[in-house]
Motif scaffolding. Structure first.
Motif, PDB file in Angstrom:
ATOM      1  N   LEU A 172       0.723  -1.095  -0.027  1.00  0.00           N
ATOM      2  CA  LEU A 172       0.014   0.083  -0.047  1.00  0.00           C
ATOM      3  C   LEU A 172       0.847   1.079  -0.048  1.00  0.00           C
ATOM      4  O   LEU A 172       1.689   1.333   0.864  1.00  0.00           O
ATOM      5  CB  LEU A 172      -0.797   0.102   1.306  1.00  0.00           C
ATOM      6  N   LEU A 173       0.831   2.403  -1.074  1.00  0.00           N
ATOM      7  CA  LEU A 173       1.247   3.249  -0.957  1.00  0.00           C
ATOM      8  C   LEU A 173       0.278   4.537  -0.696  1.00  0.00           C
ATOM      9  O   LEU A 173      -0.830   4.514  -1.147  1.00  0.00           O
ATOM     10  CB  LEU A 173       1.908   3.746  -2.356  1.00  0.00           C
ATOM     11  N   LEU A 174       0.576   5.278   0.388  1.00  0.00           N
ATOM     12  CA  LEU A 174      -0.399   6.661   0.395  1.00  0.00           C
ATOM     13  C   LEU A 174       0.575   7.628   0.013  1.00  0.00           C
ATOM     14  O   LEU A 174       1.478   8.161   0.455  1.00  0.00           O
ATOM     15  CB  LEU A 174      -0.406   6.673   2.194  1.00  0.00           C
ATOM     16  N   LEU A 175      -0.086   8.469  -0.949  1.00  0.00           N
ATOM     17  CA  LEU A 175       0.750   9.667  -1.520  1.00  0.00           C
ATOM     18  C   LEU A 175      -0.039  10.907  -1.278  1.00  0.00           C
ATOM     19  O   LEU A 175      -1.235  11.186  -2.102  1.00  0.00           O
ATOM     20  CB  LEU A 175       0.985   9.374  -3.224  1.00  0.00           C
ATOM     21  N   ASP A 176       0.432  11.881  -0.553  1.00  0.00           N
ATOM     22  CA  ASP A 176      -0.228  13.156  -0.240  1.00  0.00           C
ATOM     23  C   ASP A 176       0.201  14.226  -1.116  1.00  0.00           C
ATOM     24  O   ASP A 176       1.318  14.831  -0.966  1.00  0.00           O
ATOM     25  CB  ASP A 176       0.015  13.595   1.272  1.00  0.00           C
ATOM     26  N   GLU A 177      -0.505  14.450  -2.261  1.00  0.00           N
ATOM     27  CA  GLU A 177      -0.220  15.632  -3.246  1.00  0.00           C
ATOM     28  C   GLU A 177       1.244  15.323  -3.742  1.00  0.00           C
ATOM     29  O   GLU A 177       2.129  16.326  -3.974  1.00  0.00           O
ATOM     30  CB  GLU A 177      -0.519  16.888  -2.615  1.00  0.00           C
ATOM     31  N   PRO A 178       1.308  14.188  -4.635  1.00  0.00           N
ATOM     32  CA  PRO A 178       2.930  13.838  -4.996  1.00  0.00           C
ATOM     33  C   PRO A 178       3.316  14.743  -6.154  1.00  0.00           C
ATOM     34  O   PRO A 178       4.548  14.537  -6.513  1.00  0.00           O
ATOM     35  CB  PRO A 178       2.912  12.402  -5.262  1.00  0.00           C
ATOM     36  N   THR A 179       2.448  15.550  -6.672  1.00  0.00           N
ATOM     37  CA  THR A 179       2.792  16.215  -7.858  1.00  0.00           C
ATOM     38  C   THR A 179       2.595  17.790  -7.612  1.00  0.00           C
ATOM     39  O   THR A 179       2.727  18.715  -8.570  1.00  0.00           O
ATOM     40  CB  THR A 179       1.952  15.893  -9.032  1.00  0.00           C
ATOM     41  N   ALA A 180       2.299  18.307  -6.445  1.00  0.00           N
ATOM     42  CA  ALA A 180       1.966  19.461  -6.024  1.00  0.00           C
ATOM     43  C   ALA A 180       2.706  20.521  -6.358  1.00  0.00           C
ATOM     44  O   ALA A 180       2.316  21.707  -6.919  1.00  0.00           O
ATOM     45  CB  ALA A 180       1.495  19.615  -4.498  1.00  0.00           C
ATOM     46  N   SER A 181       3.994  20.470  -6.401  1.00  0.00           N
ATOM     47  CA  SER A 181       5.126  21.553  -6.550  1.00  0.00           C
ATOM     48  C   SER A 181       5.748  21.114  -7.496  1.00  0.00           C
ATOM     49  O   SER A 181       6.789  21.837  -7.735  1.00  0.00           O
ATOM     50  CB  SER A 181       5.714  21.672  -5.236  1.00  0.00           C
ATOM     51  N   LEU A 182       5.437  20.224  -8.549  1.00  0.00           N
ATOM     52  CA  LEU A 182       6.282  19.892  -9.739  1.00  0.00           C
ATOM     53  C   LEU A 182       5.620  20.649 -10.977  1.00  0.00           C
ATOM     54  O   LEU A 182       4.536  20.703 -11.206  1.00  0.00           O
ATOM     55  CB  LEU A 182       6.186  18.405  -9.872  1.00  0.00           C
ATOM     56  N   ASP A 183       6.794  20.813 -11.961  1.00  0.00           N
ATOM     57  CA  ASP A 183       6.363  21.318 -13.109  1.00  0.00           C
ATOM     58  C   ASP A 183       5.847  19.941 -14.048  1.00  0.00           C
ATOM     59  O   ASP A 183       5.870  18.914 -13.432  1.00  0.00           O
ATOM     60  CB  ASP A 183       7.470  21.983 -14.052  1.00  0.00           C
ATOM     61  N   SER A 184       5.379  20.371 -15.235  1.00  0.00           N
ATOM     62  CA  SER A 184       4.616  19.336 -15.764  1.00  0.00           C
ATOM     63  C   SER A 184       5.676  18.161 -16.313  1.00  0.00           C
ATOM     64  O   SER A 184       5.086  17.041 -16.152  1.00  0.00           O
ATOM     65  CB  SER A 184       4.071  19.895 -17.139  1.00  0.00           C
ATOM     66  N   GLU A 185       6.858  18.426 -16.648  1.00  0.00           N
ATOM     67  CA  GLU A 185       7.716  17.284 -17.029  1.00  0.00           C
ATOM     68  C   GLU A 185       7.989  16.369 -15.680  1.00  0.00           C
ATOM     69  O   GLU A 185       8.136  15.100 -15.776  1.00  0.00           O
ATOM     70  CB  GLU A 185       9.187  17.973 -17.334  1.00  0.00           C
ATOM     71  N   ASN A 186       8.334  16.927 -14.379  1.00  0.00           N
ATOM     72  CA  ASN A 186       8.618  16.045 -13.484  1.00  0.00           C
ATOM     73  C   ASN A 186       7.060  15.508 -12.813  1.00  0.00           C
ATOM     74  O   ASN A 186       7.404  14.401 -12.251  1.00  0.00           O
ATOM     75  CB  ASN A 186       9.294  16.883 -12.427  1.00  0.00           C
TER      76      ASN A 186
END
Length: 231
Positions: A172-186
């Motif tokens: 089980l993976l719990l991911l809290d906003e894993p893309t929140a501060s990333l640009d589109s590429e990352n």
């Protein structure tokens, strides 16, 4: 076969600076998560999305309801589990990537990432190689692997944090906003790692907001509504 079962979970906080006012931070709907599935939590700010992840991970103790996680072919009740049992679940069954990286200062990034694999009995050199591979997939260059992440950019720290959750074999993976501060590429790299985890049979419970990102990785969505204060 369900990996995670959540039913009637409720969390209330006491606001001591407001005369002991009770605030319902979470009143979650019932849902189940299966292996190889990504379920996305949605809802406005204050609806309790991060609180729910913390209740599942055992950082917060839910005030009521049931959180059952599959462990050794049985469903283990997290709400009633003692702290030692919670630590065992974190070691073997569930990994959590919060919005913020909190680590011991001056520890190299590659060692921080390798830690969860070492805890699961992976030999040191193999854990380092696995950590290196994940960091490179997330575009953290080798030149940064031996450095502590304190001086990294926010996006780099977020990707190190995600790598720490991914490296083990936790179902089980719990991911809290894993893309929140990333640009589109990352952000695309992170979504690719979520897809990779799904294909490996891992269940993912994630907080995401971008509709295109959700469409790319989510099998289902769960909507949380804001809680209400109590007298």
């Amino acid at each position: 076969m369900n990996l995670l079962e959540v039913e009637g979970v409720r969390k209330t906080f006491t606001l001591h600076l407001r005369g002991g006012e009770q605030r319902v931070a979470l009143a979650a709907p019932a849902f189940q998560l299966q292996a190889g599935e990504c379920l996305v939590l949605r809802g406005p700010s204050g609806a309790g999305k991060s609180t729910l992840l913390r209740c599942i991970y055992g950082t917060y103790r839910a005030d009521g309801g049931s959180i059952r996680l599959r462990y050794a072919d049985t469903m283990t009740e997290i709400v009633a589990a003692d702290p030692r049992h919670i630590l065992g679940l974190r070691r073997w069954q569930m990994a959590y990537a919060s919005q913020f990286l909190r680590v011991i200062p001056r520890v190299p990034s590659i060692d921080l990432v390798a830690e969860a694999a070492l805890a699961q009995g992976v030999e040191a050199s193999a854990a380092q190689e696995r950590a290196r591979a994940i960091l490179l997939r997330l575009q953290i260059p080798i030149s940064l692997h031996a450095l502590p992440p304190a001086n990294f950019s926010g996006g780099e720290q977020q990707r190190v944090n995600l790598a720490r959750a991914l490296i083990g074999s936790h179902p089980l993976l719990l991911l809290d906003e894993p893309t929140a501060s990333l640009d589109s590429e990352n952000a695309a790299l992170v979504l690719a790692e979520i897809q990779r985890a799904k294909l490996a049979g891992r269940g993912i419970l994630a907080i995401l907001h971008d509709p295109q990102q959700i469409a790319r990785v989510a099998d289902r969505e769960i909507y949380l509504s804001p809680g209400e204060k109590q007298a």
